[in-house]
Design a protein around this motif. Structure first.
Motif, PDB file in Angstrom:
ATOM      1  N   TRP A 468     161.025 -14.084  83.915  1.00 60.96           N
ATOM      2  CA  TRP A 468     162.233 -13.330  83.584  1.00 60.96           C
ATOM      3  C   TRP A 468     162.137 -11.887  84.071  1.00 60.96           C
ATOM      4  O   TRP A 468     163.121 -11.320  84.563  1.00 60.96           O
ATOM      5  N   ILE A 469     160.952 -11.300  83.926  1.00 63.39           N
ATOM      6  CA  ILE A 469     160.791  -9.896  84.373  1.00 63.39           C
ATOM      7  C   ILE A 469     161.000  -9.801  85.876  1.00 63.39           C
ATOM      8  O   ILE A 469     161.665  -8.879  86.378  1.00 63.39           O
ATOM      9  N   SER A 470     160.460 -10.749  86.619  1.00 66.09           N
ATOM     10  CA  SER A 470     160.621 -10.702  88.075  1.00 66.09           C
ATOM     11  C   SER A 470     162.077 -10.899  88.474  1.00 66.09           C
ATOM     12  O   SER A 470     162.588 -10.231  89.380  1.00 66.09           O
ATOM     13  N   PHE A 471     162.805 -11.812  87.752  1.00 73.17           N
ATOM     14  CA  PHE A 471     164.230 -12.015  88.069  1.00 73.17           C
ATOM     15  C   PHE A 471     165.034 -10.769  87.747  1.00 73.17           C
ATOM     16  O   PHE A 471     165.919 -10.357  88.520  1.00 73.17           O
ATOM     17  N   ILE A 472     164.741 -10.160  86.600  1.00 72.30           N
ATOM     18  CA  ILE A 472     165.487  -8.959  86.191  1.00 72.30           C
ATOM     19  C   ILE A 472     165.269  -7.831  87.198  1.00 72.30           C
ATOM     20  O   ILE A 472     166.220  -7.153  87.619  1.00 72.30           O
ATOM     21  N   LEU A 477     166.988  -4.346  91.697  1.00 78.40           N
ATOM     22  CA  LEU A 477     166.821  -3.879  93.076  1.00 78.40           C
ATOM     23  C   LEU A 477     168.049  -4.249  93.922  1.00 78.40           C
ATOM     24  O   LEU A 477     168.457  -3.483  94.796  1.00 78.40           O
ATOM     25  N   SER A 478     168.664  -5.427  93.601  1.00 75.90           N
ATOM     26  CA  SER A 478     169.867  -5.812  94.351  1.00 75.90           C
ATOM     27  C   SER A 478     171.022  -4.867  94.057  1.00 75.90           C
ATOM     28  O   SER A 478     171.764  -4.455  94.970  1.00 75.90           O
ATOM     29  N   LEU A 479     171.191  -4.486  92.770  1.00 76.88           N
ATOM     30  CA  LEU A 479     172.230  -3.524  92.405  1.00 76.88           C
ATOM     31  C   LEU A 479     171.985  -2.185  93.079  1.00 76.88           C
ATOM     32  O   LEU A 479     172.935  -1.521  93.544  1.00 76.88           O
ATOM     33  N   MET A 480     170.689  -1.770  93.116  1.00 80.80           N
ATOM     34  CA  MET A 480     170.364  -0.495  93.761  1.00 80.80           C
ATOM     35  C   MET A 480     170.666  -0.562  95.258  1.00 80.80           C
ATOM     36  O   MET A 480     171.116   0.418  95.845  1.00 80.80           O
ATOM     37  N   TYR A 481     170.564  -1.726  95.866  1.00 83.01           N
ATOM     38  CA  TYR A 481     170.873  -1.878  97.284  1.00 83.01           C
ATOM     39  C   TYR A 481     172.377  -1.708  97.494  1.00 83.01           C
ATOM     40  O   TYR A 481     172.803  -1.043  98.451  1.00 83.01           O
ATOM     41  N   ILE A 482     173.142  -2.329  96.539  1.00 83.75           N
ATOM     42  CA  ILE A 482     174.598  -2.218  96.678  1.00 83.75           C
ATOM     43  C   ILE A 482     175.025  -0.765  96.531  1.00 83.75           C
ATOM     44  O   ILE A 482     175.899  -0.277  97.264  1.00 83.75           O
ATOM     45  N   LEU A 484     173.020   2.052  96.902  1.00 86.18           N
ATOM     46  CA  LEU A 484     172.406   3.016  97.835  1.00 86.18           C
ATOM     47  C   LEU A 484     172.505   2.556  99.284  1.00 86.18           C
ATOM     48  O   LEU A 484     172.249   3.339 100.197  1.00 86.18           O
ATOM     49  N   ASP A 485     172.773   1.289  99.489  1.00 86.83           N
ATOM     50  CA  ASP A 485     172.900   0.754 100.832  1.00 86.83           C
ATOM     51  C   ASP A 485     171.602   0.938 101.652  1.00 86.83           C
ATOM     52  O   ASP A 485     171.613   1.409 102.764  1.00 86.83           O
ATOM     53  N   LYS A 486     170.449   0.595 100.998  1.00 89.61           N
ATOM     54  CA  LYS A 486     169.141   0.658 101.686  1.00 89.61           C
ATOM     55  C   LYS A 486     168.585  -0.748 101.791  1.00 89.61           C
ATOM     56  O   LYS A 486     168.362  -1.427 100.764  1.00 89.61           O
ATOM     57  N   PHE A 487     168.419  -1.187 103.008  1.00 86.78           N
ATOM     58  CA  PHE A 487     167.997  -2.564 103.271  1.00 86.78           C
ATOM     59  C   PHE A 487     166.603  -2.857 102.710  1.00 86.78           C
ATOM     60  O   PHE A 487     166.286  -3.995 102.346  1.00 86.78           O
ATOM     61  N   VAL A 488     165.781  -1.848 102.589  1.00 88.10           N
ATOM     62  CA  VAL A 488     164.413  -2.028 102.063  1.00 88.10           C
ATOM     63  C   VAL A 488     164.478  -2.540 100.640  1.00 88.10           C
ATOM     64  O   VAL A 488     163.675  -3.392 100.226  1.00 88.10           O
ATOM     65  N   LEU A 489     165.435  -2.027  99.820  1.00 86.23           N
ATOM     66  CA  LEU A 489     165.558  -2.465  98.424  1.00 86.23           C
ATOM     67  C   LEU A 489     165.938  -3.931  98.371  1.00 86.23           C
ATOM     68  O   LEU A 489     165.477  -4.681  97.498  1.00 86.23           O
ATOM     69  N   LEU A 490     166.747  -4.380  99.303  1.00 85.44           N
ATOM     70  CA  LEU A 490     167.147  -5.781  99.333  1.00 85.44           C
ATOM     71  C   LEU A 490     165.954  -6.672  99.665  1.00 85.44           C
ATOM     72  O   LEU A 490     165.741  -7.730  99.038  1.00 85.44           O
ATOM     73  N   ILE A 491     165.133  -6.243 100.616  1.00 87.56           N
ATOM     74  CA  ILE A 491     163.924  -7.019 100.993  1.00 87.56           C
ATOM     75  C   ILE A 491     162.973  -7.086  99.809  1.00 87.56           C
ATOM     76  O   ILE A 491     162.410  -8.145  99.494  1.00 87.56           O
ATOM     77  N   PHE A 494     164.262  -9.513  97.235  1.00 89.03           N
ATOM     78  CA  PHE A 494     164.074 -10.884  97.677  1.00 89.03           C
ATOM     79  C   PHE A 494     162.612 -11.327  97.524  1.00 89.03           C
ATOM     80  O   PHE A 494     162.328 -12.422  97.012  1.00 89.03           O
ATOM     81  N   LEU A 495     161.699 -10.472  97.921  1.00 94.48           N
ATOM     82  CA  LEU A 495     160.271 -10.806  97.799  1.00 94.48           C
ATOM     83  C   LEU A 495     159.859 -10.966  96.353  1.00 94.48           C
ATOM     84  O   LEU A 495     159.076 -11.867  96.002  1.00 94.48           O
ATOM     85  N   LEU A 496     160.377 -10.106  95.454  1.00 91.37           N
ATOM     86  CA  LEU A 496     160.025 -10.185  94.032  1.00 91.37           C
ATOM     87  C   LEU A 496     160.564 -11.493  93.436  1.00 91.37           C
ATOM     88  O   LEU A 496     159.860 -12.180  92.671  1.00 91.37           O
ATOM     89  N   PHE A 497     161.787 -11.867  93.823  1.00 90.45           N
ATOM     90  CA  PHE A 497     162.376 -13.107  93.332  1.00 90.45           C
ATOM     91  C   PHE A 497     161.600 -14.315  93.861  1.00 90.45           C
ATOM     92  O   PHE A 497     161.315 -15.271  93.119  1.00 90.45           O
ATOM     93  N   LEU A 498     161.264 -14.232  95.144  1.00 94.96           N
ATOM     94  CA  LEU A 498     160.524 -15.340  95.759  1.00 94.96           C
ATOM     95  C   LEU A 498     159.169 -15.519  95.116  1.00 94.96           C
ATOM     96  O   LEU A 498     158.747 -16.641  94.827  1.00 94.96           O
TER      97      LEU A 498
END
Length: 975
Positions: A468-472, A477-482, A484-491, A494-498
């Motif tokens: 649950w902590i990793s999903f949260i 990080l996905s919200l922060m990407y939306i 801040l528009d920084k692709f690094v946060l999206l990566i 994704f890695l944390l979820f994976l």
């Protein structure tokens, strides 16, 4: 000073060994115990400083050879030098060879080493683990004293000497003490002196008696001297009375000689000289007469023989003819000798052939040709036959042995019973054991998985929470990407979820696997007890052991069969070789038929026997040729003899033999006549020479007799003999007088003898009166002597009474001995006291001059040795010993330190002492396993410091192992 190389001729265990240290400053010599490290150290010291004969005996080479060697040393002078020292040369003194070819002696080396000796070198420039082990046993003050002594003399002898001197002074005397020996001796001597004064008073009477006795003895000696004088006078008078007749005769002879004492010019021993010359002349004159008569007879005989003598030409012809006759006789003898030689050789040849027992005649032997190589060929045949026969016998024996071994192996194979039934039984046992092992492993794994399953239930909540902590966080990080528009946060999201999803999948699969394994069926149960399992394993082991032994025996049987096959092949080859030898033997027999009846092994001996026989046949042929030549020569000589006889008219021979005999007789007579004439001539010459020699020999004696007559003053022999007779009479009287003079001079003085010769001597009446007066005087003197002896006896009796008690003399003797002993002890105490004062003054001077510098440099070394954990070493004072200051400022006494730190302090002091004491040059430092108590860190540090020190001073580090990289290493072996 640096040691560049060392060559050991022989020293202890080392012999013919060379070490090269050129351009090396830090040398590590590594070897086990007994490898010879200490021997190398002592070799250095022996070459530099020498050793006493007793010390050298310890290092004599064990395997013989010369003891000694040489060192190549640099930095003593501008160029390297070679120092050589041998045990048995120059009284073990060193020889120093310079680069320019000069040779220096031991004194030059001592000057260059500034008087340094082996003890000083060991103390200043060498130490080992033994020196470090002494430190814990010393108090601070003692350590200070030892260090001071090392600096002053190069060893700890100063400390030991001072300690011994202090103890000796205290043991002998203390101003207020009673226990020391001198204090006790003073008290005992004072008591004895008081007692001696009491005894001296009792001694005065004894001395008076001694004086009276000595006075009486002196008077008695004087009286006895007078008695001896009177007795000598009496004896002298009695001798005059007894020899009165001789005295009177001596007086008469003296008077007679006074009347005959006229001038006499006769030489001494004139009569004896004349008789001697006369005796010498008599045989010479007689011999002269005989020689003259013989000379006359020989002259007459020579005249007779000359009438029968042949001329020289006729005699030479006769000699030639006789030479031919002699040649004929010689030739006949030689001819006979040669025929005898031929007969003997033929007889020996026949005997030799018979003894060989071979079918070979003398004529066959003469035509027999034996090539030079035949002996080697026959020897080779013998050798090959013996070789292959031995080989065949050996092969047959080996085959018999292998057949026996083969039978034994087959018998042993029948003992093992490994049939199909037993193999099947062993297979079933192995399957049961394998199933039992798998069942035990499955049960163990099941228990382990059940335990993991219990732990997995406890971790299920933790896993869900992590998921649950990793999903949260991925959502954040996905919200922060939306936003801040920084692709690094999206990566990152994704890695944390994976990673959370993969962790969940792994955990879930592990859980399912554990459940399946826990629920696995257990299968067919094979339960075996430990005893059953052991019995089954024992059967398998027995089966494997039998199987291995069977396999080994089968291999051995196979090997034996192979060996038998090889031996059969060798046997076949050997048989072929023997057939080849037999074929060659047959060929030789066809060439030399006489070999048919001779064993092959004797063929080389036969050729050795035949070669001398062939040589003998050649000798027979040569002798026959010599005989034939001699016969021809004999005929020629006979012809010359007949020709000579035909020219002789005096002889008419009737036959050859008679002619030769007559010729020989005539020649012998002529030779005899010629020989006799020659002898006569020689005899006449010899006689003539002898006659001249006889006359020459007579001349000295005749001349001497003539001179003797002239010296005597006579002209004839009769006058000479008359003069000599008168002289003899006078000489006889003188001899009688001299005899009496000798007899009387033994007890009369020369003055008395002169008076007697003049007639001034006492007659018998006077002598009798003198004897009576002397007897009266002697009687009176004897009475006085008896009285004195009585007085002396009385004094001696009184002295003896006083001497019965020897207490005074014994007591006085003891007193004087004790006084002398006390004086010696006091003198010894004074010497010790002066030596101790001088030593303390020297120590104070050295301590003020060198100790501060030594401790300052030692502090620097200690800082590096301890990584600044200890920063200073303080010298001792009168009340406080050596102290060490730690890095935090704490002061420690020397005995409060650990053993390793105490070793470091001592090493720092020794390095500092070496640095201060070296003046013009630095000598090599020798360390023998001096760091055995150091841990790896300390050991590494000391090696680093030694490398640093080696830049200024060469270092030899002897050790059993090389823990750190320590410069140039030399490894020694015990072999």
């Amino acid at each position: 000073m640096r040691i560049e190389a060392a060559e050991i001729y022989g020293f202890g265990k080392w012999q013919d060994k060379t070490f090269d240290f050129e351009n090396e400053n830090f040398i590590s010599i590594i070897g086990d115990n007994e490898a010879g490290k200490s021997t190398i150290q002592n070799f250095f010291l022996f070459i530099l400083f020498g050793m006493s004969p007793k010390q050298r005996e310890k290092y004599l080479p064990k395997k013989g050879g010369r003891m000694g060697g040489k060192l190549v040393v640099s930095e003593i002078i501008s160029t390297p030098i070679t120092i050589e020292r041998l045990h048995d040369r120059y009284a073990a003194a060193a020889k120093i060879y310079l680069a320019n070819g000069e040779v220096k002696d031991e004194e030059w080396l001592k000057v260059k080493l500034a008087g340094l000796n082996a003890d000083n070198y060991r103390a200043i420039y060498s130490f080992d683990a033994k020196a470090l082990l002494k430190l814990p046993d010393m108090r601070a003050k003692e350590l200070n004293e030892v260090l001071l002594g090392v600096g002053m003399t190069g060893s700890d002898y100063i400390y030991q000497i001072e300690k011994n001197l202090t103890q000796a002074v205290a043991d002998k005397f203390k101003p207020s003490g009673k226990k020391p020996s001198l204090n006790q001796a003073f008290e005992d001597l004072q008591k004895k002196k008081e007692k001696l004064m009491q005894l001296e008073a009792e001694e005065n009477d004894y001395q008076k008696e001694i004086a009276a006795k000595n006075e009486a003895n002196q008077k008695l000696n004087e009286l006895e001297q007078r008695i001896r004088t009177e007795k000598e006078t009496k004896e002298h008078t009695e001798l005059k009375k007894a020899y009165y007749e001789n005295i009177e005769t001596f007086h008469v002879l003296s008077k007679r000689l006074e009347g005959l004492d006229r001038e006499n010019k006769i030489p001494a021993h004139a009569k004896e000289t004349y008789d001697e010359y006369h005796q010498m002349l008599m045989p010479l004159k007689s011999e002269q007469s005989v020689l003259e008569e013989n000379y006359k007879k020989l002259k007459e005989k020579k005249k007779e023989l000359e009438e029968k003598f042949l001329s020289d030409t006729e005699f030479r012809q006769l000699e030639n003819a006789m030479g031919n006759v002699t040649d004929i006789k010689r030739m006949e003898e030689e001819e006979e000798r040669l025929q005898t030689r031929i007969d003997q050789l033929l007889l020996k040849q026949e005997y030799a052939l018979d003894s060989l027992q071979i079918k070979l005649s003398a004529s066959d032997l003469e035509t027999l040709e034996l090539p030079f190589h035949i002996e080697s060929l026959w020897s080779e045949l013998v050798k090959n036959k013996e070789k292959w026969e031995l080989e065949k016998n050996y092969i047959q024996n080996e085959m018999k042995t292998l057949e026996m071994e083969k039978k034994a192996v087959k018998d042993r194979l029948t003992q093992f019973n490994i049939d199909e039934e037993r193999v099947k039984e062993i297979g079933e046992i192995e399957n049961r054991l394998e199933q039992h092992k798998e069942q035990e492993e499955a049960l163990s794994l099941k228990a382990h998985l059940m335990d993991l399953d219990k732990k997995g239930k406890n971790e299920e909540q933790k896993t869900k929470m992590v998921l649950w902590i990793s999903f949260i966080m991925a959502g954040v990080l996905s919200l922060m990407y939306i936003a801040l528009d920084k692709f690094v946060l999206l990566i990152a999201a994704f890695l944390l979820f994976l990673s959370g999803a993969m962790y969940f999948i792994h955990w879930n699969s592990s859980k399912n696997v554990r459940k399946k394994l826990v629920n696995l069926p257990s299968g067919d149960a094979v339960n075996l007890s430990e005893q059953e399992k052991a019995e089954l394993e024992k059967k398998i082991a027995s089966y494997k052991e039998d199987k291995e032994q069977q396999s080994s025996l089968e291999k051995e049987l196979k090997s034996i069969n192979m060996e038998l096959l090889k031996l059969k092949e060798r046997d076949s080859f050997t048989e072929e070789q023997l057939e080849n030898v037999q074929l060659k033997v047959k060929e030789q027999i066809e060439q030399f038929p006489f070999l048919q009846t001779i064993e092959l092994s004797y063929w080389p001996k036969v050729i050795h026997a035949l070669l001398p026989l062939q040589e003998r046949m050649r000798e027979i042929s040569e002798v026959k040729i010599d005989k034939r030549d001699l016969t021809h020569q004999k005929a020629d000589v006979n012809e010359r003899i007949e020709k000579f006889l035909n020219n002789i008219t005096a002889i008419s021979p009737t036959s050859d033999r008679m002619t030769k005999e007559a010729l020989s007789q005539y020649y012998e007579e002529s030779v005899v006549v010629r020989r006799e004439l020659h002898q006569l001539d020689n005899q006449l010459v010899d006689l003539d020479k002898k006659l001249r020699d006889i006359v020459t020999k007579q001349n000295p004696y005749q001349n001497a007799i003539t001179d003797l007559f002239k010296e005597t003053g006579v002209n004839s022999e009769s006058e000479f003999l008359e003069t000599v007779d008168y002289h003899d009479k006078v000489q006889k009287l003188k001899e009688e007088r001299e005899t009496l003079h000798f007899q009387l001079s033994t007890w009369l003085t020369q003055e008395e003898l002169v008076q007697i010769s003049k007639g001034d001597y006492a007659n018998l009446t006077i002598l009798k009166n003198q004897l009576e007066e002397t007897e009266t005087i002697l009687s009176q003197l004897a009475e006085e002597a008896d009285k004195l002896r009585q007085r002396i006896a009385t004094h001696e009796m009184r002295i003896k009474q006083l001497e019965e008690s020897e207490y005074y003399s014994t007591f006085k003797h003891d007193y004087l001995q004790q006084l002398e002993k006390l004086q010696e002890q006091a003198k010894e105490w004074a010497v010790y006291q002066v030596a101790l004062n001088k030593l303390q003054q020297t120590k104070e001077f050295f301590q003020e001059k060198y100790i501060p510098d030594i401790f300052e440099k030692a502090s620097t070394w200690l800082q590096e040795l301890t990584y600044q954990n200890h920063e200073a070493i303080f010298p001792p004072s009168d009340k406080i010993g050596i102290r060490v200051k730690a890095g935090d400022g704490t002061l420690f006494e020397i005995d409060e330190l650990s053993q390793a730190t105490m070793d470091q302090v001592y090493i720092a002091l020794r390095f500092a002492l070496s640095e201060v004491m070296q003046t013009e040059q630095a000598y090599p430092f020798i360390i023998d396993d001096g760091f055995v108590h150091f841990d790896p860190i300390r050991h590494k540090k000391i090696i680093q410091l030694l490398k640093k020190l080696s830049a200024k001073q060469q270092i030899f580090y002897f050790s059993t192992s090389l823990k750190e990289e320590a410069g140039y290493a030399v490894y020694l072996s015990n072999k």
